[in-house]
Design an enzyme around this catalytic site. Structure first.
Site, mmCIF file in Angstrom:
data_model
loop_
_atom_site.group_PDB
_atom_site.id
_atom_site.type_symbol
_atom_site.label_atom_id
_atom_site.label_comp_id
_atom_site.label_asym_id
_atom_site.label_seq_id
_atom_site.Cartn_x
_atom_site.Cartn_y
_atom_site.Cartn_z
ATOM 1 N N HIS A 78 0.851 -1.190 0.000
ATOM 2 C CA HIS A 78 0.000 0.000 0.000
ATOM 3 C C HIS A 78 0.878 1.229 0.000
ATOM 4 C CE1 HIS A 78 0.487 1.209 4.277
ATOM 5 N NE2 HIS A 78 0.509 -0.086 4.546
ATOM 6 N N ASP A 80 -0.371 4.478 0.808
ATOM 7 C CA ASP A 80 -0.782 5.536 1.739
ATOM 8 C C ASP A 80 -0.011 5.364 3.056
ATOM 9 O OD1 ASP A 80 -2.301 3.111 2.167
ATOM 10 O OD2 ASP A 80 -3.585 4.211 3.551
ATOM 11 N N ASP A 110 6.566 1.470 6.809
ATOM 12 C CA ASP A 110 5.143 1.123 6.616
ATOM 13 C C ASP A 110 4.530 2.029 5.556
ATOM 14 O OD1 ASP A 110 2.579 0.210 6.840
ATOM 15 O OD2 ASP A 110 2.178 1.156 8.767
ATOM 16 N N GLU A 145 -5.073 1.766 2.864
ATOM 17 C CA GLU A 145 -4.883 0.663 3.824
ATOM 18 C C GLU A 145 -5.000 1.162 5.252
ATOM 19 O OE1 GLU A 145 -3.038 -2.270 6.473
ATOM 20 O OE2 GLU A 145 -2.372 -0.220 6.176
ATOM 21 N N GLU A 146 -4.504 2.373 5.495
ATOM 22 C CA GLU A 146 -4.397 2.870 6.868
ATOM 23 C C GLU A 146 -5.727 3.331 7.449
ATOM 24 O OE1 GLU A 146 -1.908 2.362 8.609
ATOM 25 O OE2 GLU A 146 -0.104 2.335 7.376
#
Ligand SMILES: [Zn+2]
Length: 435
Positions: A78, A80, A110, A145-146
């Site tokens: 991901h 984002d 991340d 995703e977050e």
């Protein structure tokens, strides 16, 4: 096979570039970063598509088809990130600055670092003329995703299953290494807990705050409940993943309380990471009662973030709630229910990861882990029940404890050497799986 130094340089430069796209979610604004990745992948020969649930937030699906039918290997990521407060950082969080052999910036761990390693590896392979002998290589880079994946992986798997279908998925959530009694172990994430957030309500009778005994204060009834959730712990539970991990650590795990105490004695840092995988956890995080200081509340609300082992649902969560706070004097309403899921611990993909680790790091081994949180892998495991989805992006220079402290925190950074290690893994795995 692409040259190691070249892979490391390409990954480093791509990560720096990705960090400079501010993709803090919300609002995400992933489009520019996705367009950049798309142009790189298209240039190397991938067929690419941007699929967006909402304008400006596309997901990227890139495919490199083989000459005949075979398995589909998907590198998932991901683009984002969570937010960053520049005031807390030693560098600009969107600079991608190279300092002390590390790339600094929001998303370095991340998970723009892994996305950069995946894309650098597959573009290097494809530019050298490699194509799958059979099957297909996919790179899927999601948005959102977050913040719940409703515009990202969840949406993709529900709305475009044929485009993202895969037999093998490699995503975030694992790859970090740690030393336990002198031996280095690399975590492979094979399972993720579910999320069962709930609101617990107590009731009483409102009244004027100047005569306290005239009312029945609902807020006061929450106090022992908050205390019980933070001090108490429901019974520990066996799951295949922590059982396998403890076996690998050489800890007898018949009695889980004794096992946890033993790990605690040998390495308290490992115990902190192990404990939440041994059952249901409760974290009371928000509270609400009277709207006015001079009114004793008739209702008070406590919000609890509850995480449940894979495969188990509300009924199980409710049983554990009663175990900790008893079964009367309150009401519980679940506000989010997402069942966690898992992939098998043993598989040909696990063997390939293990081979890579042993070749890179002679005395090291892989261990299966359950993630207390959850990632996009969850949506893939649910949509494609036969797929094997693991979290693995190898890191050796910084260990799991350092990474855990940097994720979603200030001064997030990743060593260049680990970017190179990860890119080598992704470059070696695809030809091993697809020929
Ligand atoms: Zn992530």
């Amino acid at each position: 096979m692409p040259e190691a130094a070249d892979l490391e340089r390409r990954t480093t430069e791509l990560l720096q570039r990705l960090i400079r796209f501010n993709t803090v979610n919300p609002p995400g604004q992933e489009e520019e970063a996705q367009e950049h990745l798309k142009s790189l992948l298209e240039g190397a020969g991938f067929e690419c598509e941007l699929l967006a649930a909402v304008t400006g937030r596309p997901n990227l699906v890139a495919r490199l088809r083989g000459r005949s039918d075979g398995p589909t290997l998907c590198y998932l990521g991901h683009v984002d990130t969570v937010l960053a407060d520049p005031g807390d950082w030693s560098v600009d969080p969107w600079s991608g600055e190279l300092r002390d052999g590390m790339v600094w910036g929001r998303g370095a761990v991340d998970m723009k670092g892994q996305v950069a390693a995946e894309v650098a590896a597959v573009t290097a392979l494809a530019e050298e003329g490699w194509r799958p002998a059979s099957g297909e290589l996919k790179v899927v880079v999601t948005a959102d995703e977050e913040a719940g994946a409703t515009q990202g992986a969840k949406w993709l798997c529900e709305e475009h299953p044929d485009k993202v279908r895969a037999d093998l998925v490699v995503n975030e959530g694992g790859g970090d290494s740690f030393e336990f009694e002198g031996r280095r172990l690399y975590a492979v994430e094979v399972a993720e807990k579910g999320v069962f957030r709930f609101t617990l309500t107590t009731s009483g009778r409102a009244g004027h705050a100047s005569i306290p005994k005239i009312a029945d204060n609902a807020l006061a009834k929450l106090a022992p409940i908050v205390q019980a959730f933070s001090d108490g712990r429901p019974e520990l539970e066996h799951s295949p993943e922590p059982d396998a991990l403890m076996a690998e650590l050489g800890v007898d795990h018949d009695d889980l309380d004794a096992a946890l105490a033993e790990v605690q004695r040998r390495d308290p840092r490992v115990a902190i990471l192990l404990e939440p995988t041994l059952g249901v956890t409760f974290a009371p995080t928000m509270i609400r009662a009277s709207e006015k200081i001079n009114v004793i509340p008739a209702r008070a609300e406590l919000k609890v973030d509850c995480r449940v082992p894979p495969g188990l649902g509300e009924e199980h969560a409710r049983r554990r709630i009663e175990e900790v706070v008893g079964n009367d004097g309150y009401d519980v309403r679940f506000t989010e229910s997402v069942v966690g899921n898992r992939s098998p611990i043993e598989s040909p993909l696990m063997d390939l990861i293990d081979e890579f680790v042993r070749a890179e790091d002679a005395d090291a081994a892989v261990v299966p882990v359950m993630l207390p949180g959850f990632t996009d892998s969850r949506w893939f495991r649910e949509a494609f029940p036969d797929c094997v989805a693991y979290g693995f992006c190898p890191r050796r220079e910084i260990d799991m404890f350092q990474t855990a402290a940097l994720m979603h925190s200030a001064d997030e950074r990743v060593p260049v050497a680990d970017l190179g290690l990860a890119a080598r893994f992704f470059a070696e795995l695809a030809p091993r799986v697809l020929g």
